[in-house]
Design a protein around this motif. Sequence first.
Motif, PDB file in Angstrom:
ATOM      1  N   GLY A 144       0.936  -1.422  -0.288  1.00 49.69           N
ATOM      2  CA  GLY A 144       0.005   0.087  -0.227  1.00 49.69           C
ATOM      3  C   GLY A 144       0.758   1.087   0.192  1.00 49.69           C
ATOM      4  O   GLY A 144       0.853   2.259  -0.441  1.00 49.69           O
ATOM      5  N   ASP A 177      -6.417   1.197  -4.804  1.00 49.62           N
ATOM      6  CA  ASP A 177      -7.444   1.582  -3.518  1.00 49.62           C
ATOM      7  C   ASP A 177      -8.008   2.840  -3.899  1.00 49.62           C
ATOM      8  O   ASP A 177      -9.761   2.718  -3.954  1.00 49.62           O
ATOM      9  CB  ASP A 177      -6.434   1.872  -2.354  1.00 49.62           C
ATOM     10  N   GLU A 194     -10.305  -7.541  -6.796  1.00 48.11           N
ATOM     11  CA  GLU A 194      -9.785  -8.177  -7.641  1.00 48.11           C
ATOM     12  C   GLU A 194     -11.369  -9.557  -7.985  1.00 48.11           C
ATOM     13  O   GLU A 194     -10.852  -9.820  -8.772  1.00 48.11           O
ATOM     14  CB  GLU A 194      -8.301  -9.597  -6.932  1.00 48.11           C
ATOM     15  N   GLY A 278       1.215  -7.172  -0.174  1.00 51.75           N
ATOM     16  CA  GLY A 278       0.234  -7.055  -0.216  1.00 51.75           C
ATOM     17  C   GLY A 278      -0.615  -7.119  -1.148  1.00 51.75           C
ATOM     18  O   GLY A 278      -1.113  -8.025  -1.978  1.00 51.75           O
ATOM     19  N   ASN A 282      -2.597 -10.885  -4.657  1.00 49.84           N
ATOM     20  CA  ASN A 282      -3.429 -11.028  -5.708  1.00 49.84           C
ATOM     21  C   ASN A 282      -3.555 -12.167  -7.257  1.00 49.84           C
ATOM     22  O   ASN A 282      -1.894 -12.257  -7.426  1.00 49.84           O
ATOM     23  CB  ASN A 282      -3.385  -9.446  -6.902  1.00 49.84           C
ATOM     24  N   ASP A 310       0.303  -7.360   5.647  1.00 52.44           N
ATOM     25  CA  ASP A 310       0.964  -7.634   7.002  1.00 52.44           C
ATOM     26  C   ASP A 310       0.490  -8.112   7.686  1.00 52.44           C
ATOM     27  O   ASP A 310      -0.927  -8.629   8.289  1.00 52.44           O
ATOM     28  CB  ASP A 310       0.774  -5.978   7.234  1.00 52.44           C
TER      29      ASP A 310
END
Length: 324
Positions: A144, A177, A194, A278, A282, A310
């Motif tokens: 992120g 995001d 996703e 993170g 995916n 995380d």
Amino acid sequence: MHNYILGIETTCDETAASVVLDGRIILSNTIASQVEIHKKYGGVVPEVASRYHFERLPSVVNTALETAKISMDKITAIAVATNPGLAPALAVGHAYASGLSLSLGVPLIPVNHLYAHVWANFLSLTDAELNNIPEKFICLLISGGHTQLIECNYSNFRLEMQIVGETVDDAAGEAIDKVARLLGLEYPGGPNLEKLAKSGQNVIELPYPMRNSGDYNFSFSGIKSHIARIVNHENQADEQFRANLANSFQESIFGILVEKTISLAITKGIEDIYIAGGVASNSRIREIMDEKAKFHGLTYHSPIKELCTDNAAMIAGFGINLLR
Ligand code: KG4
Ligand code: ZN
């Protein structure tokens, strides 16, 4: 002597604790997510995050010890993520870990959160596998807050990382995001995007930003603005259109991330490629990386999905290297 390392992670919006035996056997991996709390703000608010870390950390640590079936006096070191991250959130983890290390009389190991993300690839290895970690490898770290192409050197519990390329604006996860929000999806956008992309197709032409930049850097803010313009002009309520846009967006940014990673590996003559962070959870980027690596005769490795986002197991796991 065995090492029972208690890991503590409070860099952003997950309050996490974990007990890892000898740097690789995960005995517990407890995560209290603040997703529901930050959802209404559309993103993480640092002061709110730190207040929740403060309230929850003691019980998260207790749960991690209980799950590991180990008492506090058996802990041989405390590893805590100390940077990078949100300052008020980091301060809570650091203060708690420092107090614990003083009261137990065990070492305090400050861990860099990004090194720990990379190390998530090496948790749960056997002795033989641990001895076979490549001396040189490339890691694409996509989270992120960061997007980095890293040339890594590993030898005898020493991991050295040299950043060869990075984003010049938004991190990949940040762009994901933001685009998810434009498509009306809730925070955190990654997993929701996703899911939506799965029912769409790659039929909307989008730019491949910085494809010909001649370096290993990335840029994701332009494609985000491009999508904002498309969304403003098209019928947002059309579910199929939104799914196609989500799918096309993933193909574009994952395409460029994979392309530059493979190109770096080939240029440097390095055979092993890892991913971390993170966004690496995916399925689609894992699939594209696997396919392209195979095509070029390279070896691609990835952590299990749960260790990409995380967690404190990666903090405790990486801690052993610093302790040694
Ligand atoms: O590594 P991480 O958990 O926290 C940071 O260190 O930043 O990464 C969080 C980022 C968020 O932007 C989130 O949307 C993204 O990872 N993410 C995903 C997926 N799961 C999490 N992005 C794409 N697809 C996913 N399945
Ligand atoms: Zn992270």
